[in-house]
Design a protein around this motif. Structure first.
Motif, PDB file in Angstrom:
ATOM      1  N   LEU A 105       9.516  64.013 -30.957  1.00 23.51           N
ATOM      2  CA  LEU A 105      10.058  64.335 -29.477  1.00 23.51           C
ATOM      3  C   LEU A 105      11.021  63.287 -29.004  1.00 23.51           C
ATOM      4  O   LEU A 105      11.957  63.849 -28.380  1.00 23.51           O
ATOM      5  CB  LEU A 105       9.026  64.327 -28.548  1.00 23.51           C
ATOM      6  CG  LEU A 105       7.443  65.450 -28.637  1.00 23.51           C
ATOM      7  CD1 LEU A 105       6.513  65.015 -27.685  1.00 23.51           C
ATOM      8  CD2 LEU A 105       8.224  66.919 -28.608  1.00 23.51           C
ATOM      9  N   THR A 106      11.189  62.310 -29.239  1.00 21.06           N
ATOM     10  CA  THR A 106      11.896  61.303 -29.068  1.00 21.06           C
ATOM     11  C   THR A 106      13.336  61.555 -29.695  1.00 21.06           C
ATOM     12  O   THR A 106      14.485  61.460 -29.014  1.00 21.06           O
ATOM     13  CB  THR A 106      11.721  59.704 -29.233  1.00 21.06           C
ATOM     14  OG1 THR A 106      10.578  59.515 -28.612  1.00 21.06           O
ATOM     15  CG2 THR A 106      12.687  58.866 -29.091  1.00 21.06           C
ATOM     16  N   GLN A 107      13.256  61.969 -30.947  1.00 20.00           N
ATOM     17  CA  GLN A 107      14.314  62.383 -31.628  1.00 20.00           C
ATOM     18  C   GLN A 107      15.184  63.542 -30.878  1.00 20.00           C
ATOM     19  O   GLN A 107      16.513  63.513 -30.826  1.00 20.00           O
ATOM     20  CB  GLN A 107      13.996  62.509 -32.982  1.00 20.00           C
ATOM     21  CG  GLN A 107      15.258  63.071 -34.014  1.00 20.00           C
ATOM     22  CD  GLN A 107      15.026  63.331 -35.352  1.00 20.00           C
ATOM     23  OE1 GLN A 107      13.757  63.516 -35.852  1.00 20.00           O
ATOM     24  NE2 GLN A 107      15.877  63.682 -36.375  1.00 20.00           N
ATOM     25  N   VAL A 108      14.315  64.652 -30.509  1.00 19.01           N
ATOM     26  CA  VAL A 108      15.055  65.888 -29.935  1.00 19.01           C
ATOM     27  C   VAL A 108      15.687  65.396 -28.478  1.00 19.01           C
ATOM     28  O   VAL A 108      16.594  65.551 -28.277  1.00 19.01           O
ATOM     29  CB  VAL A 108      13.822  66.606 -29.549  1.00 19.01           C
ATOM     30  CG1 VAL A 108      14.283  67.954 -28.763  1.00 19.01           C
ATOM     31  CG2 VAL A 108      13.248  67.330 -30.875  1.00 19.01           C
ATOM     32  N   MET A 109      14.883  64.674 -27.818  1.00 19.06           N
ATOM     33  CA  MET A 109      15.425  63.919 -26.574  1.00 19.06           C
ATOM     34  C   MET A 109      16.735  63.056 -26.730  1.00 19.06           C
ATOM     35  O   MET A 109      17.752  63.070 -25.789  1.00 19.06           O
ATOM     36  CB  MET A 109      14.632  63.129 -25.615  1.00 19.06           C
ATOM     37  CG  MET A 109      13.308  63.988 -25.390  1.00 19.06           C
ATOM     38  SD  MET A 109      12.154  62.927 -24.063  1.00 19.06           S
ATOM     39  CE  MET A 109      11.477  61.821 -25.303  1.00 19.06           C
ATOM     40  N   VAL A 159      13.981  55.903 -22.376  1.00 22.76           N
ATOM     41  CA  VAL A 159      15.350  56.101 -21.764  1.00 22.76           C
ATOM     42  C   VAL A 159      15.842  57.537 -21.759  1.00 22.76           C
ATOM     43  O   VAL A 159      16.364  58.161 -20.752  1.00 22.76           O
ATOM     44  CB  VAL A 159      16.268  55.197 -22.253  1.00 22.76           C
ATOM     45  CG1 VAL A 159      17.617  55.213 -22.097  1.00 22.76           C
ATOM     46  CG2 VAL A 159      15.725  53.413 -22.089  1.00 22.76           C
ATOM     47  N   PRO A 160      15.665  58.303 -22.890  1.00 26.08           N
ATOM     48  CA  PRO A 160      16.180  59.678 -22.946  1.00 26.08           C
ATOM     49  C   PRO A 160      15.369  60.561 -21.800  1.00 26.08           C
ATOM     50  O   PRO A 160      16.065  61.297 -21.386  1.00 26.08           O
ATOM     51  CB  PRO A 160      16.016  59.910 -24.323  1.00 26.08           C
ATOM     52  CG  PRO A 160      15.106  59.071 -24.749  1.00 26.08           C
ATOM     53  CD  PRO A 160      15.261  57.742 -24.259  1.00 26.08           C
ATOM     54  N   LEU A 161      13.973  60.138 -21.664  1.00 28.56           N
ATOM     55  CA  LEU A 161      13.280  61.004 -20.577  1.00 28.56           C
ATOM     56  C   LEU A 161      14.001  60.873 -19.259  1.00 28.56           C
ATOM     57  O   LEU A 161      13.937  61.701 -18.609  1.00 28.56           O
ATOM     58  CB  LEU A 161      11.862  60.437 -20.881  1.00 28.56           C
ATOM     59  CG  LEU A 161      10.725  60.916 -19.576  1.00 28.56           C
ATOM     60  CD1 LEU A 161      10.752  62.609 -19.925  1.00 28.56           C
ATOM     61  CD2 LEU A 161       9.703  60.324 -19.474  1.00 28.56           C
ATOM     62  N   LEU A 162      14.206  59.527 -18.932  1.00 28.30           N
ATOM     63  CA  LEU A 162      14.841  59.317 -17.721  1.00 28.30           C
ATOM     64  C   LEU A 162      16.184  59.852 -17.556  1.00 28.30           C
ATOM     65  O   LEU A 162      16.343  60.426 -16.398  1.00 28.30           O
ATOM     66  CB  LEU A 162      14.892  57.578 -17.280  1.00 28.30           C
ATOM     67  CG  LEU A 162      13.567  56.851 -17.251  1.00 28.30           C
ATOM     68  CD1 LEU A 162      13.908  55.570 -17.073  1.00 28.30           C
ATOM     69  CD2 LEU A 162      12.669  57.478 -16.160  1.00 28.30           C
TER      70      LEU A 162
END
Length: 393
Positions: A54-58, A102-105
């Motif tokens: 999921l982080t890779q996608v974000m 960080v990408p979530l924010l």
């Protein structure tokens, strides 16, 4: 982005086919054991691996995702999944370690309102009652985009979700509360009270109540910003939750005023008195069921009346402040369901005590008793002595 769920029905049927629950467990064949393990492993999600995916996608640029056919709806579904994962505190704290915080924010600044709202939901879940994640979000400067969305977003849902995330972020978090105050967060709360959105009003009032309870000195701030007038207005709201939250805030202000910290927290007390009288009148017209549901409101109205006018409200005289049975003890469920066994246990215990007492009540003997191990000898000697005495007679 959606994925199929586990085939629990297949596993259940397999399990039932190998055991009816009555016989002894039988040994599985190697093929059965292998099939079962493969089925379980196929349905087991490696959460850390999934976080990395999921982080890779974000972290992938939005234009690249669009070129690969990923839509904003897919991103929303992904955030829904992420929110489920971060409900576990350890997983929430691990999101930063895999580079996902960080990408979530960053999604809080997304062009799509639904994505901004979903991202705030994820943040709210992460930091709720989680000091470590609160610290990580603060260090990543996550409060700033949340405040921006809360105070100036054009979408009221985004503003409401951002306020919910802020509330979770700064609760029991002194640095967060300080940062909220320095960023003029109270001005945003004032604007929220003036909104027509009931949910937005409710969240703002609940946060105000918490902040005033934690920091009584903030009563002067909310007074200067005109909060009392807005709260008095909301105390007559058609929404019961908004009314109660507004009354709680007014009670905090009235208590602080009576404590001598400030005077004039509630300027238009005549308007407040009129509203309280109307609430008392409406409470008097409620059905018995509605009265029970309005218990907190009844108590808040009376408390506010006492604080402002130094006398009890008329709710007490009308018998509406404390309804019959409200102050009674909860039903004695234990005696209804457990009394026979407990009584039997107590009776047995008393019988044991009486038996022990009877055993201890031995006849008083003069002189020392027999030495251990000589009881049988003593008994024989006594018997022989009695026989000799009879012969002499």
């Amino acid at each position: 982005m959606s994925k199929e769920g586990p085939d629990w029905d297949g596993l259940l049927k397999w399990s039932l086919s190998h055991s009816d629950g009555t016989g002894e467990a039988r040994n599985l064949s190697e093929d059965d054991r292998r099939w079962f393990m493969e089925a379980m492993q196929a349905q087991t999600v490696d959460v850390m691996q999934r976080l990395k995916e999921l982080t890779q996608v974000m972290n992938t640029p939005e234009e690249v995702l669009e070129s690969q056919g990923v839509t904003p709806v897919d991103i929303e579904d992904m955030l829904d999944e992420l929110q489920e994962h971060v409900e576990v505190i350890d997983v929430a704290n691990d999101l930063h370690s895999v580079g996902g915080l960080v990408p979530l924010l960053g999604y809080l600044r997304n062009a799509h309102a639904n994505i901004r709202a979903k991202a705030a939901d994820v943040v709210s879940t992460m930091v709720q009652n989680n000091p470590r994640s609160q610290q990580l979000v603060m260090e990543a400067n996550g409060l700033e985009p949340l405040l921006t969305n809360f105070t100036s977003d054009s979408d009221v849902t985004v503003r409401t979700k951002a306020l919910g995330a802020i509330s979770s972020l700064i609760r029991h978090n002194k640095p967060g509360i300080a940062a909220f105050r320095l960023a003029n967060g109270y001005a945003g709360l004032r604007d929220a009270l003036g909104s027509e959105n009931v949910r937005f009003q409710r969240k703002a009032l609940n946060l105000i109540d918490y902040l005033l309870h934690e920091n009584a000195s903030d009563c002067s701030i909310v007074t200067e910003l005109g909060f009392p007038r807005l709260m008095v207005h909301l105390a007559s709201s058609a929404d019961a939750d908004v009314r109660e939250a507004a009354l709680r805030g007014l009670v905090e202000l009235a208590r602080d005023k009576n404590g001598g910290n400030n005077s004039g927290h509630i300027e238009d007390e005549e308007k407040l008195k009129q509203i309280l009288q109307e609430r008392i009148k409406d409470i008097g017209l409620m059905s018995q069921e509605d009265l029970g549901a309005a218990r907190e409101e009844r108590q808040l109205v009376d408390s506010l009346w006492r604080s402002c006018y130094n006398e009890p409200s008329s709710l007490g005289e009308k018998g509406l402040l404390h309804l019959p049975g409200e102050d009674s003890l909860p039903p004695d469920v234990a005696s209804q369901h457990f009394e026979p066994p407990l009584r039997a246990w107590a009776a047995n215990r008393d019988a044991d005590k009486n038996s022990s007492a009877e055993k201890k009540q031995a006849p008083l003997l003069l002189g020392l008793g027999p030495a251990p191990g000589l009881e049988n000898t003593q008994g024989s000697s006594t018997s022989n002595a009695n026989t000799d005495a009879d012969k002499q007679k």
